[in-house]
Design a protein around this motif. Structure first.
Motif, PDB file in Angstrom:
ATOM      1  N   UNK A 193       0.839  -1.199   0.000  1.00 51.98           N
ATOM      2  CA  UNK A 193       0.000   0.000   0.000  1.00 51.98           C
ATOM      3  C   UNK A 193       0.876   1.252   0.000  1.00 51.98           C
ATOM      4  N   UNK A 194       0.389   2.285  -0.663  1.00 51.30           N
ATOM      5  CA  UNK A 194       1.105   3.561  -0.665  1.00 51.30           C
ATOM      6  C   UNK A 194       0.863   4.249   0.669  1.00 51.30           C
ATOM      7  N   UNK A 195       1.931   4.481   1.416  1.00 53.21           N
ATOM      8  CA  UNK A 195       1.834   5.116   2.726  1.00 53.21           C
ATOM      9  C   UNK A 195       1.960   6.628   2.575  1.00 53.21           C
TER      10      UNK A 195
ATOM     11  N   UNK B 273      -2.186  12.972  -4.082  1.00 59.35           N
ATOM     12  CA  UNK B 273      -1.756  12.033  -5.112  1.00 59.35           C
ATOM     13  C   UNK B 273      -1.476  10.655  -4.528  1.00 59.35           C
ATOM     14  N   UNK B 274      -0.977  10.608  -3.290  1.00 56.91           N
ATOM     15  CA  UNK B 274      -0.756   9.324  -2.616  1.00 56.91           C
ATOM     16  C   UNK B 274      -2.084   8.613  -2.419  1.00 56.91           C
TER      17      UNK B 274
ATOM     18  N   UNK C 149      -3.267   4.990  -4.073  1.00 56.59           N
ATOM     19  CA  UNK C 149      -3.742   3.886  -3.247  1.00 56.59           C
ATOM     20  C   UNK C 149      -5.126   3.424  -3.705  1.00 56.59           C
ATOM     21  N   UNK C 150      -6.008   4.357  -4.037  1.00 56.00           N
ATOM     22  CA  UNK C 150      -7.335   3.978  -4.530  1.00 56.00           C
ATOM     23  C   UNK C 150      -7.223   3.202  -5.838  1.00 56.00           C
TER      24      UNK C 150
ATOM     25  N   UNK D 137      -8.440  -0.656  -6.533  1.00 55.64           N
ATOM     26  CA  UNK D 137      -9.335  -0.989  -7.652  1.00 55.64           C
ATOM     27  C   UNK D 137      -8.744  -2.097  -8.508  1.00 55.64           C
ATOM     28  N   UNK D 138      -7.440  -2.000  -8.761  1.00 56.13           N
ATOM     29  CA  UNK D 138      -6.774  -3.012  -9.571  1.00 56.13           C
ATOM     30  C   UNK D 138      -6.773  -4.363  -8.863  1.00 56.13           C
ATOM     31  N   UNK D 139      -6.557  -4.367  -7.552  1.00 53.26           N
ATOM     32  CA  UNK D 139      -6.600  -5.618  -6.799  1.00 53.26           C
ATOM     33  C   UNK D 139      -7.988  -6.248  -6.848  1.00 53.26           C
TER      34      UNK D 139
END
Length: 157
Positions: free
Chosen positions: A85-87, A107-108, A112-113, A117-119
């Motif tokens: 995950x992007x922290x 932007x972070x 993460x969103x 979505x891709x997952x």
């Protein structure tokens, strides 16, 4: 061509963009004093990330993505070690502008969103894959397709 990279306490250096992205990022890490495993990216003066670390073509020339003779800030990208995950994304500046920090945080959150979505879409694909007009269900534990039995019968001649 070249670009200016800002970092630290009002430090900056020139970088030649006539090289592959992967070499440019490695050079930036070495110049700033980061390890090779850390993720870095560049943002322009408005705070827009260039997302060089996500490039699908790391051997593409950097000059194609970076405007010549412009100034960019070196940013460090922090991701969770457990799930990726992007922290946060932080500029490597001694006293960053609060507006820049807010823009990078926005932007972070967007990154993460998009990752989530891709997952979710990958999970849907794992659960149900279409093949040859029949639905194939995948068992997630074994990753082997379980096919539905039945369908058309052959005529005997």
């Amino acid at each position: 061509m070249f670009i200016y990279l800002k970092h630290g306490d009002n430090k900056q250096f020139l970088v030649n963009t006539n090289c592959p992205l992967i070499l440019l990022l490695e050079h930036i890490k070495a110049k700033v004093g980061l390890s090779k495993t850390e993720l870095v990216d560049l943002c322009d003066e408005s705070g827009a990330l260039k997302l060089l670390f996500l490039s699908q073509q790391p051997l593409e020339y950097a000059r194609l993505q970076l405007t010549p003779r412009c100034s960019f800030t070196v940013c460090s990208v922090y991701r969770s070690r457990t799930d990726g995950a992007y922290v946060s994304i932080s500029p490597l500046l001694a006293n960053p502008d609060p507006a820049l920090l807010e823009t990078l945080q926005t932007q972070t959150d967007s990154l993460e969103k998009a990752r989530l979505r891709q997952l979710r879409s990958l999970e849907k694909c794992r659960c149900q894959v279409k093949g040859r007009g029949r639905t194939v269900h995948l068992d997630t534990a074994q990753e082997k397709p379980l096919r539905k039995r039945g369908g058309r019968r052959r005529r005997r001649s």
